[in-house]
Scaffold this motif. Structure first.
Motif, PDB file in Angstrom:
ATOM      1  N   CYS A   1      -1.562   4.784   8.730  1.00  0.00           N
ATOM      2  CA  CYS A   1      -1.620   5.559   7.482  1.00  0.00           C
ATOM      3  C   CYS A   1      -0.423   5.188   6.629  1.00  0.00           C
ATOM      4  CB  CYS A   1      -1.601   7.052   7.783  1.00  0.00           C
ATOM      5  SG  CYS A   1      -1.489   8.062   6.281  1.00  0.00           S
ATOM      6  N   GLU A   2      -0.682   4.754   5.423  1.00  0.00           N
ATOM      7  CA  GLU A   2       0.391   4.288   4.530  1.00  0.00           C
ATOM      8  C   GLU A   2       0.751   5.314   3.470  1.00  0.00           C
ATOM      9  OE1 GLU A   2      -2.293   1.365   3.955  1.00  0.00           O
ATOM     10  OE2 GLU A   2      -1.480  -0.044   5.437  1.00  0.00           O
ATOM     11  N   SER A   3       0.122   6.489   3.518  1.00  0.00           N
ATOM     12  CA  SER A   3       0.255   7.442   2.417  1.00  0.00           C
ATOM     13  C   SER A   3       1.030   8.690   2.805  1.00  0.00           C
ATOM     14  CB  SER A   3      -1.143   7.848   1.927  1.00  0.00           C
ATOM     15  OG  SER A   3      -1.051   8.921   1.017  1.00  0.00           O
TER      16      SER A   3
ATOM     17  N   PHE B   1      -0.886  11.812   2.070  1.00  0.00           N
ATOM     18  CA  PHE B   1      -1.747  12.353   3.122  1.00  0.00           C
ATOM     19  C   PHE B   1      -0.920  13.124   4.156  1.00  0.00           C
ATOM     20  CE2 PHE B   1      -4.201  12.058   7.101  1.00  0.00           C
ATOM     21  CZ  PHE B   1      -5.217  12.912   6.706  1.00  0.00           C
TER      22      PHE B   1
ATOM     23  N   HIS C   1       1.054   4.200  -2.956  1.00  0.00           N
ATOM     24  CA  HIS C   1       0.886   5.625  -2.657  1.00  0.00           C
ATOM     25  C   HIS C   1       2.165   6.416  -2.897  1.00  0.00           C
ATOM     26  CE1 HIS C   1      -2.702   3.999  -0.623  1.00  0.00           C
ATOM     27  NE2 HIS C   1      -3.226   5.167  -0.916  1.00  0.00           N
TER      28      HIS C   1
ATOM     29  N   SER D   1       0.829  -1.192   0.000  1.00  0.00           N
ATOM     30  CA  SER D   1       0.000   0.000   0.000  1.00  0.00           C
ATOM     31  C   SER D   1       0.877   1.260   0.000  1.00  0.00           C
ATOM     32  CB  SER D   1      -0.932  -0.010   1.215  1.00  0.00           C
ATOM     33  OG  SER D   1      -1.698   1.165   1.274  1.00  0.00           O
TER      34      SER D   1
ATOM     35  N   PHE E   1      -6.579   5.591   7.911  1.00  0.00           N
ATOM     36  CA  PHE E   1      -6.859   6.773   7.084  1.00  0.00           C
ATOM     37  C   PHE E   1      -5.796   6.963   6.011  1.00  0.00           C
ATOM     38  CE2 PHE E   1      -3.724   9.224   9.498  1.00  0.00           C
ATOM     39  CZ  PHE E   1      -3.829   8.709  10.790  1.00  0.00           C
ATOM     40  N   GLY E   2      -6.207   7.621   4.926  1.00  0.00           N
ATOM     41  CA  GLY E   2      -5.274   7.971   3.849  1.00  0.00           C
ATOM     42  C   GLY E   2      -5.147   6.922   2.762  1.00  0.00           C
TER      43      GLY E   2
END
Lengths: 415, 415
Positions: A334-336, A339, A135, A131, B399-400
């Motif tokens: 959160c993997e992004s 974000f 991203h 993931s 999230f994200g």
């Protein structure tokens, strides 16, 4: 391969960006980048590079931003289980003690991680690594720290090294045996500190020689915070690690200012991370040091806490600011990094250009990899993103979706 | 098709959920749902349904949550251009007036939208519709409101109806000719109000008969806020629309309490949206009414503003709370209702179960579609999501990223 006609090619060239210098994107309009044998061979205008390399296979990036892969310099990638039930209990108004009594908190992750085999740890972390890659994160630091006993910690380290070998996400490992005081040492952080110094770190050094001798040594990190390790204990652990040859990192000032940031600067740590409650003096000390200041805005966001890292003050002090996700099962799954950039614009008041530099070349500096990744310059790894947008400012402006269309790691298209 | 073995099947059965009733997921462990001819034919346990329909083609959802498609009841889907440069100017400290002087603000979106052909509007909105769908939104309300002159507004409406026909995202249209006072009426909101009532709404009614006669009439909405339309002007517009047979919506109390929420309740509007500065009396009036209260947490998030809709007070008053994205180019370019749920847990203090109900069955109620979508019950549309996780609480907790693996719209797998 020649990627050409990018509406904006962001090179991030010129090395890490301190203080007011933050935000130099090295933007080339109608830009091109030549990738050969997994490395960047040339950057320039499309006209220039198409003339110079007429026979090269091409990839048309018209209408797209092309930029270096994002670097995430602080993650807790490897754990077993999840804390979704605990998240719900918190929202139902349960107190931390009630959640602990119901088996929640970090102890639940430690229990699940200790019980997991290395294959189980890898299988669960792999989903997150994939993931992250989707991203746009092409290199990530990742920590142990849910074992809190020597063999479990080393099993987490083994999982990290095997995930890195598997690729394509490149992993820079950190040993965080001193993440929390385990149940076996409840009320005795000093006893656990002594064990980390006397047994755990030497065992890590030995294990590394036998299992990963060809790699550079991992970072050693400590959670310097009330309820975890105080300043003297943190110093003992980091000094022992330094004497054994390990490069250093620290978790400092997330909830309280114990002086961890200044300690990091004094010991020459690669980074001090969190930095929410850092004093003006400690910010100044960081600003004078080579230690990167890593802000983790997903953590206050995840907790619904309005207190974020004082990024502007860090920049005014001349600090080297980087951004990271803090990916972990308790406060910030959160993997992004996209974000993270969106949060940094809103809560750290960075511009998109500043946030992008903090998530690429400066993030690479925070994990000692500024010579290899984080920018598109001849000789560096060909870690490249092609975005679905034509203007870099959509990073930050838009949130909740994924603007990365293509990810290239070491010259290979991987998503 | 029989989708079976879902770790959790969320039916959201039993209709819209008012006040303390919010959060009934209708969860069936090891659940199954039978889809036939684009509709839900049966729901139950996997054992039950596999025995009852042994010859049905199957889809194994082991380890996955299966739930109704998300419904987004407030978006400004159709516009031209973007405001990324303005976002950066704001972060550089430029004032609103400086941004306006540099050509920013809603006027820039109005200018670009007026200049765009209907094909251009569709092409740009289609990318957003596809992203919404990938993130699990299967039905969305969408507004005009960047034309602010009759023909431009009707062109936006045409784009919406054509996008809906194209599918797979199902679009419920709203006419928002009174989104702002256009430059032609600067300083004269009353003059524009009179024009909306005398010309625009009758023209819409006429246009609808000629171009969309078989469809139910669209909602008519108004932006009741200081700097836009005051309470008397909002009342005039909504009353005129009501007299013409249109169902109603209102933007109320985003920055100021002008009484828009109470007006919505009084006129029987389907929803009142934003509701950040709503007074206790107006919350009580909503609670006694059939008007849904739609919270739009992406908007304060997008602005970095700490003031969110007082969701708990709305629930205590017995209100029908729904969640929406407010997708728009100025304050909230967010296509993910999953992210809306994550915000609602942190800033509206909803549990994941409450947020999911507010984003499905209650969101359907807010756009008058609770009989067709928003839950998995026999006879309703087969709009189904299969998540990559086994526990619904990962929505909100994480999230994200995007936890939707498969999207089914009217029985067809679309992503």
């Amino acid at each position: 391969m020649l990627i050409h006609s990018a509406s904006q090619l962001l090179t991030l060239s010129g090395g890490p960006q301190r203080g007011a210098d933050l935000g130099r994107l090295g933007l080339i309009p109608d830009g091109a980048v030549l990738l050969r044998e997994g490395r960047v061979a040339a950057v320039g205008s499309s006209v220039e590079l198409r003339a110079a390399y007429p026979a090269e296979p091409t990839l048309d990036a018209a209408g797209h931003v092309v930029m270096p892969g994002l670097v995430d310099p602080h993650t807790h990638l490897v754990w077993a289980g999840d804390r979704a039930a605990e998240f719900e209990l918190r929202l139902q108004g349960k107190t931390y003690m009630e959640i602990m009594a119901a088996g929640g908190g970090i102890v639940s992750t430690v229990r699940a991680t200790r019980e997991a085999t290395v294959e189980e740890l890898i299988a669960q972390a792999r989903l997150r690594a994939q993931s992250m890659l989707r991203h746009g994160t092409t290199t990530a630091e990742a920590k142990t720290g849910y074992g809190l006993e020597t063999q479990s910690e080393l099993r987490q380290m083994e999982a990290l090294l095997r995930l890195d070998e598997e690729g394509p996400l490149e992993i820079v490992p950190t040993f965080l045996g001193a993440h929390a005081v385990p149940a076996e040492y409840a009320g005795d952080p000093q006893g656990y500190t002594d064990m980390v110094c006397a047994e755990m770190l030497p065992a890590l050094r030995e294990w590394w020689n036998q299992n990963a001798g060809r790699r550079p040594l991992p970072f050693v990190d400590v959670f310097c915070e009330r309820g975890a390790f105080d300043l003297a204990q943190s110093r003992a652990i980091l000094q022992t690690a330094k004497d054994l040859g390990f490069p250093l990192k620290i978790h400092a000032d997330e909830f309280d200012n114990l002086g961890g940031a200044r300690l990091a600067a004094e010991l020459g740590a690669a980074s001090a991370d969190h930095l929410v409650k850092t004093s003006a003096e400690d910010i100044a000390a960081l600003g004078r040091s080579q230690t990167a200041a890593v802000a983790l805005p997903c953590t206050p966001f995840g907790l619904g806490d309005p207190h974020y890292t004082p990024a502007k003050a860090i920049l005014e002090a001349g600090g080297l600011l980087a951004l990271a996700s803090d990916l972990n099962p308790g406060t910030a799954w959160c993997e992004s990094m996209q974000f993270v950039i969106a949060l940094a614009c809103r809560y750290l008041r960075l511009t998109p250009a500043q946030a992008i530099a903090a998530a690429t070349i400066n993030a690479a500096a925070a994990i000692g990899r500024a010579g290899q990744v984080g920018s598109l310059e001849p000789g560096k790894q060909a870690d490249v993103l092609i975005l679905s947008v034509s203007d870099y400012r959509h990073l930050g402006y838009r949130f909740g979706s994924n603007l990365v269309e293509t990810v290239i790691k070491k010259g290979e298209v991987v998503t």
